[in-house]
Design a protein around this motif. Structure first.
Motif, short mmCIF file in Angstrom:
data_model
loop_
_atom_site.label_atom_id
_atom_site.label_comp_id
_atom_site.label_asym_id
_atom_site.label_seq_id
_atom_site.Cartn_x
_atom_site.Cartn_y
_atom_site.Cartn_z
N PRO A 172 0.83 -1.20 0.00
CA PRO A 172 0.00 0.00 0.00
C PRO A 172 0.86 1.26 0.00
CG PRO A 172 -0.82 -1.58 1.60
CD PRO A 172 0.48 -2.12 1.10
N ALA A 173 0.44 2.26 -0.74
CA ALA A 173 1.24 3.48 -0.90
C ALA A 173 1.53 4.17 0.43
CB ALA A 173 0.53 4.44 -1.85
N ASP A 174 0.56 4.17 1.36
CA ASP A 174 0.75 4.84 2.64
C ASP A 174 1.68 4.08 3.58
OD1 ASP A 174 -1.08 2.78 2.88
OD2 ASP A 174 -2.11 3.69 4.58
N LEU A 175 2.07 2.87 3.18
CA LEU A 175 2.93 2.03 4.03
C LEU A 175 4.31 1.83 3.44
CD1 LEU A 175 2.54 0.12 6.62
CD2 LEU A 175 2.25 -1.72 4.96
N LEU A 176 4.44 2.06 2.14
CA LEU A 176 5.63 1.65 1.40
C LEU A 176 6.91 2.28 1.95
CD1 LEU A 176 6.79 0.04 -0.93
CD2 LEU A 176 6.31 1.97 -2.45
N ASP A 177 6.93 3.60 2.14
CA ASP A 177 8.14 4.28 2.59
C ASP A 177 8.58 3.79 3.97
OD1 ASP A 177 8.25 5.70 0.26
OD2 ASP A 177 7.30 7.50 1.08
N ASP A 178 7.63 3.69 4.89
CA ASP A 178 7.96 3.24 6.25
C ASP A 178 8.44 1.79 6.24
OD1 ASP A 178 8.28 3.34 8.94
OD2 ASP A 178 6.15 3.30 9.45
N LEU A 179 7.80 0.95 5.44
CA LEU A 179 8.18 -0.45 5.35
C LEU A 179 9.57 -0.60 4.75
CD1 LEU A 179 7.39 -3.43 5.66
CD2 LEU A 179 6.30 -3.30 3.41
N ASP A 180 9.85 0.16 3.70
CA ASP A 180 11.16 0.11 3.06
C ASP A 180 12.25 0.56 4.03
OD1 ASP A 180 13.03 -0.21 0.98
OD2 ASP A 180 12.93 1.93 0.52
N ARG A 181 11.97 1.61 4.80
CA ARG A 181 12.95 2.13 5.75
C ARG A 181 13.25 1.10 6.85
NH1 ARG A 181 10.55 6.30 6.62
NH2 ARG A 181 9.41 5.82 8.54
N GLN A 182 12.20 0.47 7.35
CA GLN A 182 12.41 -0.51 8.42
C GLN A 182 13.15 -1.75 7.92
OE1 GLN A 182 9.59 -1.44 11.35
NE2 GLN A 182 8.39 0.44 11.14
N LEU A 183 12.86 -2.18 6.70
CA LEU A 183 13.57 -3.34 6.15
C LEU A 183 15.04 -3.01 5.90
CD1 LEU A 183 10.96 -4.82 3.64
CD2 LEU A 183 11.75 -5.84 5.78
N ARG A 184 15.33 -1.78 5.44
CA ARG A 184 16.73 -1.40 5.22
C ARG A 184 17.49 -1.36 6.54
NH1 ARG A 184 16.82 3.55 3.64
NH2 ARG A 184 14.71 3.96 2.88
N THR A 185 16.84 -0.87 7.60
CA THR A 185 17.46 -0.87 8.93
C THR A 185 17.71 -2.30 9.40
OG1 THR A 185 16.33 1.19 9.52
CG2 THR A 185 17.16 -0.16 11.34
N CYS A 186 16.76 -3.15 9.15
CA CYS A 186 16.85 -4.55 9.58
C CYS A 186 18.00 -5.28 8.89
CB CYS A 186 15.52 -5.23 9.30
SG CYS A 186 15.47 -6.98 9.70
#
Length: 432
Positions: free
Chosen positions: A383-397
């Motif tokens: 979902p567009a409203d989730l994509l940026d936050d999800l991408d950021r958390q996965l990169r941190t992980c």
């Protein structure tokens, strides 16, 4: 051949050609013939290579012959022996083996789909031919010996599990689980054949982690065994991605094409989110569990599956190893580079180049490997409203370290943030 049909073939085959080309038709026919023969030769070679590979890899008939021979001689026992060797209600179907020493088949047992595995190294020994008969491996069922008492057998199990899992306060309960598994006829006693069978099973790399994680939701359930052959539940989807291009075909199929097809065939994003939550829960389950920690030494899409309800299931525990086993492998190992300090596929430690010995701490933890996998599986279609936050958390992980100083609070925080983010998105929908 009727005249009308000959005229139709002439129009279709020759009319599109120019008159100059038609004048050189004999030469063109020869060229076409050469190309056609080359195609036939290449196709024949591919078929031959595939048949040879199949004959070498898929030796289920040899495995069952070996098992049933030992069962009839009273050397081994197990809950599926009668079904396999007498009633014939356990039948092998599709070969899934990737190594001749470890046979894997989809099978049907009492009208239920299962996976059957038969694999101790060097258990299948013959003259090398695909139809060669097995030779008796004296070391396969050599323990325990006749005259071993129940207390001595328990001590054998405790010592073996301690070497495999390290000193754990709950080893006694795992020993009791093994003894209960061995008691096939539930008479409160363990026969020599039952003891030999369960001891042979424990020598299989996958079996100890499977036994230790048997009460975990996302590990495959053990359904039965006979000697060193065992049956587990069959996972409806045994890999995250449905399209698995064979190695021999990979040079001909562009990676971008296979990736696009896998995205097209993948479940809807909310279902992928549900699978992801289950995978993250498995990472929690194998970190500081009742029997110690376990490493995922091959976090590839082919190792992670899901059932018809989109619940994550680790279809194959062959790449899961205990922390004690990995540390024992690395301890004192000589090295020149970090690549020399690799257990399995990707459980890598650093190399102390001054001492020329491996350190025993794995660099990349399970969570970082799983997050790298999830970037390909979860981000597309999010979902567009989730994509940026999800991408950021996965990169941190993905950047998490396996150092002990980071392994507790930091890892738990990252993992819980990811689960919370996904769960909030699907919790009030039918996909929860």
């Amino acid at each position: 051949m009727p005249r009308n049909l000959r005229r139709l073939m002439h129009l279709v085959l020759f009319c599109p050609l120019s008159k100059g080309l038609q004048s050189r038709l004999p030469a063109v026919k020869v060229k076409y013939l050469v190309v056609a023969w080359l195609g036939v030769l290449v196709a024949s070679w591919v078929i031959y290579v595939q048949y040879s590979s199949y004959s070498e890899l898929c030796r289920g008939h040899v495995c069952t012959m070996l098992i049933c021979e030992h069962y009839r001689r009273g050397i081994i026992s197990g809950s599926v022996c009668k079904s396999l060797c007498e009633e014939k209600t356990l039948t092998l179907q599709r070969c899934l083996s990737t190594s001749p020493a470890h046979q894997v088949y989809s099978a049907v047992w009492r009208e239920k789909a299962v996976i059957v595995k038969c694999g101790i190294e060097d258990a299948l020994r013959g003259d090398g031919g695909p139809n060669s008969l097995p030779k008796h491996d004296a070391s396969l069922y050599d323990k325990p010996t006749r005259g071993t008492s129940m207390d001595e057998f328990r001590e054998m199990l405790h010592s073996f599990l301690k070497d495999s899992l390290g000193e754990q306060p709950s080893l006694g309960s795992l020993v009791s689980r093994v003894v209960s598994l061995a008691d096939v006829n539930s008479d409160g006693k363990v026969s020599l054949a039952e003891a030999k069978s369960v001891w042979a099973l424990l020598q299989i790399d996958e079996f100890v982690p499977m036994l230790a994680l048997q009460d975990k939701e996302h590990a495959p359930r053990l359904l039965g065994f006979c000697g060193h052959l065992y049956a587990t539940e069959r996972v409806a989807n045994s890999a995250l991605f449905r399209l698995d291009v064979p190695p021999w075909l990979q040079p001909l199929v562009p990676e971008a094409l296979s990736s696009a097809l896998n995205r097209w065939l993948a479940p809807a994003w909310p279902r992928r989110a549900r699978i992801t939550i289950g995978l993250l829960e498995f990472v929690e389950e194998v970190f500081h569990g009742a029997y110690g920690s376990f490493y995922m030494c091959d976090a590839s899409p082919s190792r992670v599956g899901y059932n018809a309800n989109y619940d994550c299931k680790i279809a194959d525990l062959g790449s899961v190893a205990s922390e004690a086993a990995v540390r024992a492998f690395l301890r004192g190992r000589t090295c020149q580079t970090n690549a020399d300090c690799t257990f399995g596929h990707d459980c890598t430690a650093t190399c102390d180049r001054l001492a020329k010995q491996c350190n025993t701490e794995v660099v990349q933890p399970n969570l970082a490997k799983v997050c790298a996998l999830l970037r390909d599986f979860l981000l597309f279609g999010a979902p567009a409203d989730l994509l940026d936050d999800l991408d950021r958390q996965l990169r941190t992980c993905v950047t998490l370290s396996g150092l002990a100083s980071q392994m507790e609070v930091h890892h738990s925080l990252v993992l819980n943030n990811l689960k919370t983010l996904l769960w909030k998105k699907i919790s009030d929908t039918k996909y929860s």
